[in-house]
Design a protein around this motif. Structure first.
Motif, short mmCIF file in Angstrom:
data_model
loop_
_atom_site.label_atom_id
_atom_site.label_comp_id
_atom_site.label_asym_id
_atom_site.label_seq_id
_atom_site.Cartn_x
_atom_site.Cartn_y
_atom_site.Cartn_z
N UNK A 19 0.77 -0.68 0.07
CA UNK A 19 -0.17 -0.24 0.22
C UNK A 19 1.10 1.21 -0.06
N UNK A 20 0.92 2.09 -1.04
CA UNK A 20 1.07 3.16 -1.49
C UNK A 20 0.86 4.05 -0.29
N UNK A 21 1.26 5.44 0.12
CA UNK A 21 0.49 6.53 1.04
C UNK A 21 1.16 7.50 -0.39
N UNK A 22 0.45 9.25 0.04
CA UNK A 22 0.62 10.28 -0.55
C UNK A 22 0.20 10.73 -0.14
N UNK A 23 0.96 12.16 1.06
CA UNK A 23 0.63 13.01 1.82
C UNK A 23 0.75 14.70 1.17
N UNK A 24 -0.03 15.24 1.24
CA UNK A 24 -0.71 16.43 0.12
C UNK A 24 -0.45 17.42 1.83
N UNK A 25 -0.10 18.24 1.38
CA UNK A 25 0.32 19.31 2.32
C UNK A 25 0.09 20.69 1.43
N UNK A 26 0.04 21.96 2.30
CA UNK A 26 -0.25 23.44 1.40
C UNK A 26 -1.48 24.04 1.04
N UNK A 27 -1.22 23.90 0.35
CA UNK A 27 -3.06 24.40 -0.30
C UNK A 27 -3.95 23.36 -0.80
N UNK A 28 -3.93 23.39 0.26
CA UNK A 28 -4.41 20.89 -0.29
C UNK A 28 -6.30 21.37 -0.84
N UNK A 29 -6.56 22.80 0.32
CA UNK A 29 -8.28 22.97 -0.49
C UNK A 29 -7.91 23.19 -1.56
N UNK A 30 -7.42 23.34 -1.94
CA UNK A 30 -7.34 23.85 -3.72
C UNK A 30 -7.03 22.56 -4.81
N UNK A 31 -6.95 21.52 -3.98
CA UNK A 31 -6.33 20.21 -4.93
C UNK A 31 -8.02 19.63 -5.69
N UNK A 32 -7.87 19.74 -6.48
CA UNK A 32 -9.07 19.07 -7.50
C UNK A 32 -9.22 17.62 -7.74
N UNK A 33 -7.69 17.21 -8.11
CA UNK A 33 -7.63 15.44 -8.46
C UNK A 33 -6.01 15.25 -7.90
N UNK A 34 -5.88 14.23 -7.29
CA UNK A 34 -5.06 13.18 -7.30
C UNK A 34 -4.54 12.34 -7.64
N UNK A 47 0.44 6.79 -16.28
CA UNK A 47 -0.87 6.50 -15.35
C UNK A 47 -1.13 5.45 -15.41
N UNK A 48 -1.30 5.29 -13.81
CA UNK A 48 -2.26 4.35 -13.07
C UNK A 48 -3.04 3.98 -12.93
N UNK A 49 -3.18 5.60 -11.85
CA UNK A 49 -5.00 5.35 -11.38
C UNK A 49 -4.97 6.97 -10.77
N UNK A 50 -6.14 7.56 -10.78
CA UNK A 50 -6.92 9.03 -10.48
C UNK A 50 -8.23 8.88 -9.36
N UNK A 51 -7.78 10.00 -8.44
CA UNK A 51 -9.36 10.66 -8.60
C UNK A 51 -9.41 11.58 -7.86
N UNK A 52 -10.81 11.91 -8.09
CA UNK A 52 -11.17 13.25 -9.10
C UNK A 52 -11.76 14.01 -7.27
N UNK A 53 -12.34 15.27 -7.26
CA UNK A 53 -12.80 15.80 -6.30
C UNK A 53 -14.40 15.26 -6.50
N UNK A 54 -15.21 14.85 -5.53
CA UNK A 54 -16.22 14.20 -5.56
C UNK A 54 -16.49 12.53 -5.76
N UNK A 55 -14.88 11.78 -5.77
CA UNK A 55 -14.66 10.54 -5.84
C UNK A 55 -14.16 9.26 -6.89
N UNK A 56 -14.49 10.40 -7.70
CA UNK A 56 -14.84 9.70 -9.22
C UNK A 56 -13.03 9.18 -9.44
#
Length: 118
Positions: A19-34, A47-56
């Motif tokens: 299991x890989x983890x990715x921690x974001x910091x800074x202006x995280x409120x502005x992140x739309x997708x990871x 590209x392997x996988x992505x997640x969009x704001x809203x859960x897609x």
């Protein structure tokens, strides 16, 4: 600005899990997708996988059914659960974040090595 840091890579036998983890910091409120990307030796980053704001979520075909991406907004963290690992999954895995709904990701981590032994 947004900073992302990956962790959780390592050496695993084929058929195993990581299991890989990715921690974001800074202006995280502005992140739309990871997303998660990977680059194997001698190959281009993919590209392997992505997640969009809203859960897609979205997966590259070769990892569908084996990898699961999840996001904990309260912790500004994204996970990539990788099961049934194959030798060809060996690569440096990168986490990325974007303030945009499409196009290139603006913020990248340093990467974490995943090695699958056959």
């Amino acid at each position: 600005q947004v900073q992302v840091v990956e962790s959780g890579g390592g050496l695993v036998q084929a058929g195993g899990s990581l299991r890989l983890s990715c921690a974001a910091s800074g202006r995280t409120f502005s992140i739309y997708r990871m997303g998660w990307f990977r680059q194997a030796p001698g190959k281009e980053r993919e590209f392997v996988s992505g997640t969009w704001d809203g859960g897609r979520t979205w997966y590259e075909d070769s990892v569908k059914g084996r990898f699961t991406i999840s996001r904990r907004n309260a912790e500004n963290t994204v996970y990539l659960q990788m099961n049934s690992l194959k030798f060809e999954d060996t690569a440096v895995y990168y986490c990325a974040a974007s303030q945009r709904s499409s196009g290139q990701y603006e913020y990248w981590g340093q990467g974490t090595q995943v090695t699958v032994s056959s």
